[in-house]
Design an enzyme around this catalytic site. Structure first.
Site, short mmCIF file in Angstrom:
data_model
loop_
_atom_site.label_atom_id
_atom_site.label_comp_id
_atom_site.label_asym_id
_atom_site.label_seq_id
_atom_site.Cartn_x
_atom_site.Cartn_y
_atom_site.Cartn_z
N HIS A 123 -6.48 3.19 0.06
CA HIS A 123 -6.22 3.35 1.49
C HIS A 123 -7.04 4.62 1.68
CE1 HIS A 123 -3.12 3.81 5.00
NE2 HIS A 123 -4.06 4.83 5.18
N HIS A 182 -9.32 14.39 0.08
CA HIS A 182 -8.44 15.42 -0.68
C HIS A 182 -8.88 17.02 -0.21
CE1 HIS A 182 -7.46 12.52 -4.54
NE2 HIS A 182 -8.52 12.00 -3.62
N GLY A 236 -14.17 6.57 -8.53
CA GLY A 236 -12.76 7.12 -8.83
C GLY A 236 -11.79 7.10 -8.18
N ASN A 245 -13.16 9.94 -2.33
CA ASN A 245 -13.70 9.07 -3.26
C ASN A 245 -13.72 7.54 -2.98
OD1 ASN A 245 -13.37 10.89 -5.48
ND2 ASN A 245 -11.55 10.74 -5.83
N HIS A 278 -8.55 8.35 2.21
CA HIS A 278 -7.87 9.54 2.24
C HIS A 278 -8.98 10.54 1.83
CE1 HIS A 278 -7.27 7.73 -1.80
NE2 HIS A 278 -7.53 8.98 -2.18
N HIS A 313 -4.68 1.71 8.19
CA HIS A 313 -4.98 1.22 6.80
C HIS A 313 -6.49 0.87 7.04
CE1 HIS A 313 -4.85 -0.15 2.74
NE2 HIS A 313 -5.84 -1.02 3.18
N CYS A 326 0.47 3.37 3.16
CA CYS A 326 0.96 2.86 4.38
C CYS A 326 2.48 3.21 4.39
CB CYS A 326 0.72 1.53 4.27
SG CYS A 326 -1.06 0.92 5.15
N ASP A 328 -0.51 16.25 -2.95
CA ASP A 328 -0.65 15.11 -3.95
C ASP A 328 0.10 15.44 -5.14
OD1 ASP A 328 -3.62 13.62 -4.90
OD2 ASP A 328 -2.01 13.97 -6.50
N CYS A 356 0.99 -1.02 0.07
CA CYS A 356 -0.11 0.15 -0.11
C CYS A 356 0.84 1.18 -0.06
CB CYS A 356 -0.86 -0.06 1.25
SG CYS A 356 -1.90 1.60 1.41
P1 5GP Z 1 -7.96 8.72 -5.32
O1 5GP Z 1 -8.04 8.80 -6.80
O2 5GP Z 1 -7.77 7.21 -4.95
O3 5GP Z 1 -8.94 9.40 -4.86
O4 5GP Z 1 -6.80 9.72 -5.06
C1 5GP Z 1 -5.47 9.09 -4.92
C2 5GP Z 1 -4.41 10.24 -5.18
O5 5GP Z 1 -3.26 10.02 -4.55
C3 5GP Z 1 -4.48 11.05 -6.72
O6 5GP Z 1 -4.79 12.24 -6.62
C4 5GP Z 1 -2.95 10.78 -6.84
O7 5GP Z 1 -2.50 11.85 -7.80
C5 5GP Z 1 -2.38 10.61 -5.42
N1 5GP Z 1 -0.97 9.85 -5.60
C6 5GP Z 1 -0.81 8.60 -6.00
N2 5GP Z 1 0.27 8.20 -5.51
C7 5GP Z 1 0.86 9.15 -4.85
C8 5GP Z 1 2.26 9.27 -4.59
O8 5GP Z 1 2.86 8.32 -4.32
N3 5GP Z 1 2.33 10.31 -3.90
C9 5GP Z 1 1.67 11.22 -3.64
N4 5GP Z 1 1.90 12.34 -2.97
N5 5GP Z 1 0.42 11.13 -4.25
C10 5GP Z 1 0.00 10.24 -4.81
ZN ZN Z 2 -2.63 1.46 3.63
#
Ligand code: 5GP
Ligand code: ZN
Length: 117
Positions: A99, A103, A94, A88, A101, A47, A8, A31, A5
């Site tokens: 994990h 935004h 989306g 999301n 989170h 997690h 994580c 991000d 992950c």
């Molecule tokens: P989701 O689409 O799951 O709601 O959001 C995941 C977010 O994590 C995306 O906006 C993507 O740009 C960001 N993201 C993915 N991998 C990494 C990473 O390794 N580091 C950082 N800082 N952001 C990441």
């Molecule tokens: Zn995790």
């Protein structure tokens, strides 16, 4: 810690991230592909795959995660006029990182219409 992950591994300090806030419940970092002038991910240290995977045992963690958002906003600064928070959930929602989170998006004005493609 869930195996393989990304978040994580960031929480554990195994992968780098641009941290903006940390407390006992969450870490918050920029991000990697920002979609607004401010785009910070607020990530519980524990997690959980998604918001759909929360249960009553997570009540304190989930509450503290929500409470951390304004603390993160203050740590970032410049968000006094407001910001947007998005969670999301699942493939259709989306979610790309499984994990939980939040935004935190800001530094620009968002439409009242809220959802666009
Ligand atoms: P989701 O689409 O799951 O709601 O959001 C995941 C977010 O994590 C995306 O906006 C993507 O740009 C960001 N993201 C993915 N991998 C990494 C990473 O390794 N580091 C950082 N800082 N952001 C990441
Ligand atoms: Zn995790």
């Amino acid at each position: 810690m869930a195996e393989n992950c990304i978040f994580c591994r960031i929480v554990a300090g195994e992968l780098p991230a641009s941290m903006v806030y940390e407390d006992e419940t969450v870490v918050a970092f920029k991000d990697i592909r920002p979609q607004a002038p401010v785009h910070v991910l607020v990530v519980p240290r524990e997690h959980v795959d998604s918001i759909a995977h929360l249960d009553d045992s997570h009540a304190e963690m989930a509450g503290k995660t929500i409470l951390a958002v304004e603390k993160v906003a203050r740590a970032v600064g410049g968000l006094e006029e407001g910001y947007r928070v998005i969670i999301n959930c699942g493939e259709a929602g989306g979610q790309t990182v499984p994990h939980l989170h939040l935004h935190l998006l800001g530094g620009r004005r968002f439409s009242e219409g809220m959802v666009r493609d």
